[in-house]
Structures are given as C-alpha cells and as structure tokens.
Design a protein around this motif. Structure first.
Motif, PDB file in Angstrom:
ATOM      1  N   GLN A 176      39.168 -59.154 100.901  1.00 35.56           N
ATOM      2  CA  GLN A 176      38.726 -58.043 100.015  1.00 35.56           C
ATOM      3  C   GLN A 176      39.765 -57.576  99.106  1.00 35.56           C
ATOM      4  O   GLN A 176      39.581 -57.119  98.131  1.00 35.56           O
ATOM      5  CB  GLN A 176      38.136 -57.024 100.775  1.00 35.56           C
ATOM      6  CG  GLN A 176      37.121 -57.232 101.711  1.00 35.56           C
ATOM      7  CD  GLN A 176      37.639 -57.589 103.209  1.00 35.56           C
ATOM      8  OE1 GLN A 176      38.629 -58.432 103.479  1.00 35.56           O
ATOM      9  NE2 GLN A 176      37.183 -56.897 104.463  1.00 35.56           N
ATOM     10  N   MET A 177      41.184 -57.647  99.558  1.00 25.02           N
ATOM     11  CA  MET A 177      42.243 -57.308  98.650  1.00 25.02           C
ATOM     12  C   MET A 177      42.370 -58.083  97.462  1.00 25.02           C
ATOM     13  O   MET A 177      42.518 -57.556  96.621  1.00 25.02           O
ATOM     14  CB  MET A 177      43.393 -57.355  99.524  1.00 25.02           C
ATOM     15  CG  MET A 177      44.621 -56.553  98.818  1.00 25.02           C
ATOM     16  SD  MET A 177      46.148 -56.474 100.029  1.00 25.02           S
ATOM     17  CE  MET A 177      47.384 -56.049  98.744  1.00 25.02           C
ATOM     18  N   ILE A 178      42.207 -59.181  97.728  1.00 22.70           N
ATOM     19  CA  ILE A 178      42.427 -60.415  96.594  1.00 22.70           C
ATOM     20  C   ILE A 178      41.268 -60.136  95.548  1.00 22.70           C
ATOM     21  O   ILE A 178      41.614 -60.210  94.366  1.00 22.70           O
ATOM     22  CB  ILE A 178      42.810 -61.696  97.197  1.00 22.70           C
ATOM     23  CG1 ILE A 178      43.934 -61.927  98.046  1.00 22.70           C
ATOM     24  CG2 ILE A 178      42.701 -62.891  96.244  1.00 22.70           C
ATOM     25  CD1 ILE A 178      44.295 -63.265  98.625  1.00 22.70           C
ATOM     26  N   GLU A 179      40.070 -59.969  96.301  1.00 28.29           N
ATOM     27  CA  GLU A 179      39.064 -59.754  95.296  1.00 28.29           C
ATOM     28  C   GLU A 179      39.174 -58.362  94.534  1.00 28.29           C
ATOM     29  O   GLU A 179      38.727 -58.458  93.313  1.00 28.29           O
ATOM     30  CB  GLU A 179      37.671 -59.490  96.267  1.00 28.29           C
ATOM     31  CG  GLU A 179      37.113 -60.986  96.711  1.00 28.29           C
ATOM     32  CD  GLU A 179      36.109 -61.035  97.735  1.00 28.29           C
ATOM     33  OE1 GLU A 179      35.636 -59.784  98.141  1.00 28.29           O
ATOM     34  OE2 GLU A 179      36.292 -61.998  98.572  1.00 28.29           O
ATOM     35  N   MET A 180      39.668 -57.469  95.006  1.00 26.14           N
ATOM     36  CA  MET A 180      39.832 -56.150  94.488  1.00 26.14           C
ATOM     37  C   MET A 180      40.835 -56.269  93.182  1.00 26.14           C
ATOM     38  O   MET A 180      40.605 -55.919  92.066  1.00 26.14           O
ATOM     39  CB  MET A 180      40.457 -54.953  95.596  1.00 26.14           C
ATOM     40  CG  MET A 180      39.171 -54.395  96.052  1.00 26.14           C
ATOM     41  SD  MET A 180      39.902 -52.855  96.856  1.00 26.14           S
ATOM     42  CE  MET A 180      39.740 -53.335  98.455  1.00 26.14           C
ATOM     43  N   GLY A 181      41.770 -57.021  93.610  1.00 21.22           N
ATOM     44  CA  GLY A 181      42.751 -57.246  92.482  1.00 21.22           C
ATOM     45  C   GLY A 181      42.258 -58.150  91.376  1.00 21.22           C
ATOM     46  O   GLY A 181      42.214 -57.698  90.220  1.00 21.22           O
ATOM     47  N   ARG A 182      41.530 -59.247  91.774  1.00 22.90           N
ATOM     48  CA  ARG A 182      40.593 -60.042  90.409  1.00 22.90           C
ATOM     49  C   ARG A 182      39.756 -59.097  89.741  1.00 22.90           C
ATOM     50  O   ARG A 182      39.834 -59.208  88.525  1.00 22.90           O
ATOM     51  CB  ARG A 182      39.909 -61.155  91.329  1.00 22.90           C
ATOM     52  CG  ARG A 182      40.573 -62.182  92.002  1.00 22.90           C
ATOM     53  CD  ARG A 182      41.295 -63.120  90.927  1.00 22.90           C
ATOM     54  NE  ARG A 182      41.878 -64.064  91.578  1.00 22.90           N
ATOM     55  CZ  ARG A 182      43.090 -63.921  92.135  1.00 22.90           C
ATOM     56  NH1 ARG A 182      43.723 -62.744  91.854  1.00 22.90           N
ATOM     57  NH2 ARG A 182      43.945 -64.966  92.931  1.00 22.90           N
ATOM     58  N   ALA A 183      38.879 -58.219  90.492  1.00 26.36           N
ATOM     59  CA  ALA A 183      37.743 -57.449  89.845  1.00 26.36           C
ATOM     60  C   ALA A 183      38.670 -56.343  88.902  1.00 26.36           C
ATOM     61  O   ALA A 183      38.001 -56.090  87.949  1.00 26.36           O
ATOM     62  CB  ALA A 183      37.124 -56.723  90.723  1.00 26.36           C
ATOM     63  N   HIS A 184      39.763 -55.992  89.182  1.00 25.52           N
ATOM     64  CA  HIS A 184      40.310 -54.930  88.189  1.00 25.52           C
ATOM     65  C   HIS A 184      41.533 -55.557  87.500  1.00 25.52           C
ATOM     66  O   HIS A 184      42.316 -55.061  86.782  1.00 25.52           O
ATOM     67  CB  HIS A 184      41.166 -53.910  89.027  1.00 25.52           C
ATOM     68  CG  HIS A 184      40.148 -52.989  89.789  1.00 25.52           C
ATOM     69  ND1 HIS A 184      39.421 -52.041  89.381  1.00 25.52           N
ATOM     70  CD2 HIS A 184      39.573 -53.076  91.286  1.00 25.52           C
ATOM     71  CE1 HIS A 184      38.691 -51.382  90.238  1.00 25.52           C
ATOM     72  NE2 HIS A 184      38.756 -51.769  91.238  1.00 25.52           N
ATOM     73  N   GLY A 185      41.645 -56.946  87.633  1.00 25.43           N
ATOM     74  CA  GLY A 185      42.911 -57.705  86.668  1.00 25.43           C
ATOM     75  C   GLY A 185      44.179 -57.260  87.038  1.00 25.43           C
ATOM     76  O   GLY A 185      44.804 -57.250  86.249  1.00 25.43           O
ATOM     77  N   VAL A 186      44.377 -57.059  88.364  1.00 29.78           N
ATOM     78  CA  VAL A 186      45.704 -56.493  88.695  1.00 29.78           C
ATOM     79  C   VAL A 186      46.146 -57.433  89.527  1.00 29.78           C
ATOM     80  O   VAL A 186      45.605 -57.948  90.662  1.00 29.78           O
ATOM     81  CB  VAL A 186      45.510 -55.002  89.501  1.00 29.78           C
ATOM     82  CG1 VAL A 186      46.613 -54.795  90.265  1.00 29.78           C
ATOM     83  CG2 VAL A 186      45.150 -54.174  88.726  1.00 29.78           C
TER      84      VAL A 186
END
Ligand SMILES: Cc1cc2nc3c(=O)[nH]c(=O)nc-3n(C[C@H](O)[C@H](O)[C@H](O)COP(=O)(O)O)c2cc1C
Length: 377
Positions: free
Chosen positions: A152-162
């Motif tokens: 979920q952390m990697i997905e959140m980073g991807r979704a926000h471009g971070v």
C-alpha cells in the motif's frame, strides 16, 4: 549541484536530514538540504498539525516523511493491537527489573495512562493511516525502515508521484527492496544511530551498488556515521547519490534533545554508541548509560523482549528517568540515553541546523578541491 536526485526532488545539495523534530526539517530544507520528518509515534491527527506547521515555515522548499513499518515483530499479522492489550503480555520480571533499576536511582516509575484506542508501538495500520493523511500536504519523498515497505505504501507513492525510499543494512535487503519497487535506497551502515545492521558504511555502499546493478539502478544514499561534508564527499566518491544523516542533527539548537543529553553527547566517544536490543527489541544504536549497561551486563537482567513489547518497558521507564535527571537527580542523569550513532565521537558543540548545512557544503567543496589538487599536481 547537478544530479538526477537533486532534479528529482528539487534540491540544491543532496544532504538528507532525518529528524523527529519539525524545526530541524524546516531549517535543513530552507538551507538547501532535504529535511525528513520521522513520523513514528504520530497518528493522522498529530501528523496534520506537524505538517501544517512545516508548510507554514518551510518557504515552499521540499521535505519528506519517514514511517516505520517493521516487517517482523511479535504482533505481525494481528489487527487492532492496542497499547493496553499489549501490556498484559509483558512478563512481570521485565517490569520488576525496570522498576528496581529506577528505585536504585531514587526514581519513581510514572504509570502510563493510555486511552483504550491508543495503538501498540510501531503499529502498521496507524503508520499507513498517518501516511495517507500526510499526502494532504506537499510531501516530496516517503521512506520506510525495518523491512520492505508494505505494498500500500508503494502504491500510495506511485499514485501521488512521490518517490519511495527504504533503509537497508545489508546487500540482501537492497536486492529485495529494489525488486519490490522502491525508488531510492538508503544504505545505512552499522555506525548509524537507531536501528542498524552489522556492515560498515564503507563496505555497504559499494556492496549495495554492485548488488543492485543487474536488477535496477536506483539512487543510493549513504547513511551511518556521516557528520561532515568531507565524509559526505567520500561517500559520493564511492558512488552514493547523497548523504542521509540523523545523529548530527541531535546536537543542533533546533533538535528535540535535552540539555543533559547534549552534554552527554559532547562528553562521549565513538565507542560509547552501543548497538543493543534492550530499547526496542531489535538492535539499535544508542548512547551507553547506566540503563543500557544494567540491561546488557547485570546478571539479574531478563534480557530483551521482542518488538513491540520491549518499548512498553523501556519508554515509560526512560521518560521517568529523564524527568528525574532534569530535576537534578545525578543517578538518573547516569541512566539518560537516546539513539545516537558512532559519529557522536565527533560532536563537540551545539550549532544551528542551518549552520550545519552550510558547513557541510563548505567541507564538501574543500574535499573535492583537495582531491582535484592531488590530480593536478
Ligand atoms: C534519534 C534517532 C532516531 C531515529 N529514528 C528513526 C526512525 O524512526 N525511522 C527511521 O527510518 N530511521 C530512524 N533513525 C535512523 C536515521 O534515519 C538515519 O538512518 C541514521 O541516523 C543515520 O546514521 P547517523 O545517525 O550516523 O547519521 C533514527 C536515528 C536517530 C539518531
């Protein structure tokens, strides 16, 4: 400085400052480095307050957030574990030993009155909710320690471009992290303050760079023992994309450290930073004190409990110790400890965080010029 990493994060100088203190984060980012706020211990509400303050003071400069989701701990896989539910799992011999150490120093153990919804220390669900809340703010990097970040952390980073960074202490960990999709590695040597492995920064940097080359080359930051710009230049000469630091900020005016701990850091040598399990349940480097010595050496010591149980014993006791030390109890002062790396031997004064960044820049340039001078001669 021109580098892929500086462009990626919009920074001038790839000096990363991990700190639990928002003032350090702001001062470092304003001075051209990159402040990373340690969010362990926060929840969605408290992180919003911290990040709002940072946004109001940082002048639009970039900053990041670090959470700690341990891949392995005693409560892994259990949901809804609270501080109070965990209390009943702490053996009485550990509580008794802590209480007897405090009593020997004339310190009373202040009971922890936790609300029923207070999560266990290092609670993964709280960490992810905290991260989600943090994305309402312009964070430019997220980092995780103690294992591969949850998907979920990697997905959140991807979704926000971070970009997502991960701390590693061994080349095997680096391989797993890069395979899991992290964007930046922090190769942290055993010299480091806080949780650390056994390999030195000097060996770990080239080892990690070599290990990830056939898989995916991501920027590797060097961490562990870096206290000045010359050391930073040395790490970058080995191929690191920058330096990730923690201990050096503890001796700044902006940091969370007490006056007593600052004095103890100035008195300490590098060999006083000991790597022990008896604070959190996992090996973590901290300042040797009467507290760490008793847990490590006393024949009565029951030894470490696994994470997260150990924190229930140590954090409450050390809070009482700090309070008593500040009230002038000399035996309590002897017990005062906090996470710090071997670089503590290089700490000789307390400066402002902005001044530390400035000195890093000057020493970094001096190091490069002196090496260039050798080639030209
Ligand atoms: C007081 C202190 C607390 C730390 N807490 C964390 C943490 O919560 N999460 C984390 O990823 N790293 C933590 N670290 C490790 C730092 O991120 C960093 O890797 C380390 O300090 C680098 O080594 P150095 O201390 O020699 O500069 C901590 C370090 C210190 C000194």
């Amino acid at each position: 400085m021109k580098s892929q990493l500086c462009d990626m994060l919009g920074i001038e100088f790839p000096l990363f400052a991990f700190s639990h203190c928002r003032d350090v984060v702001v001062a470092v980012s304003r001075a051209g480095g990159f402040g990373v706020l340690g969010a362990t211990g926060h929840d969605p509400r408290s992180i919003r307050t911290e990040l709002k303050w940072i946004d109001e003071h940082i002048g639009g400069k970039p900053y990041g957030l670090d959470i700690l989701v341990p891949e392995n701990m005693a409560t892994a896989g259990e949901r809804g574990v609270t501080y109070n539910s965990l209390k009943s799992r702490v053996p009485t011999e550990h509580q008794d030993f802590a209480r007897s150490l405090l009593a020997g120093a004339g310190v009373e153990l202040a009971p922890v009155e936790a609300s029923d919804d207070r999560p266990q220390p290092f609670d993964p669900e709280t960490a992810l909710r905290t991260l989600e809340a943090a994305f309402d703010h312009p964070i430019k990097l997220i980092a995780n320690a103690l294992g591969v970040p949850p998907p979920q952390m990697i997905e959140m980073g991807r979704a926000h471009g971070v970009p997502v960074a991960a701390l590693v202490g061994a080349k095997e960990h680096a391989i797993r992290q890069v395979s899991a999709g992290v964007d930046i590695l922090v190769a942290q040597g055993t010299e480091a303050g806080g949780h650390c492995g056994e390999v030195t920064t000097m060996v770990l940097i080239p080892e990690v760079l070599k290990a990830i080359k056939p898989i995916r080359e991501v920027p590797v930051l060097a961490a562990g023992g870096i206290m000045n710009g010359r050391q930073m230049a040395a790490c970058m000469a080995m191929g690191a994309a920058g330096a990730w630091t923690g201990s050096v900020w503890l001796a700044t005016r902006e940091s969370e450290t007490s006056e007593i701990f600052r004095e103890k850091m100035i008195e300490a040598s590098s060999r006083d930073a000991v790597r022990v399990k008896t604070r959190t349940g996992k090996p973590a480097r901290q300042l040797r004190s009467a507290w760490t010595e008793a847990w490590e050496r006393s024949p009565q010591s029951p030894g470490a409990l696994p994470m997260p149980l150990m924190s229930l014993v140590s954090e409450a006791a050390l809070r009482s110790v700090n309070r008593a030390a500040e009230a002038g109890n000399p035996k309590a002062r002897e017990m005062v400890t906090y996470f710090v790396g071997q670089g503590v031997g290089l700490i000789d004064s307390v400066r402002s965080a902005g001044q530390v960044v400035q000195e890093f820049k000057e020493e970094f340039l001096e190091a490069i010029e002196s090496l260039n001078g050798l080639v030209e001669a």
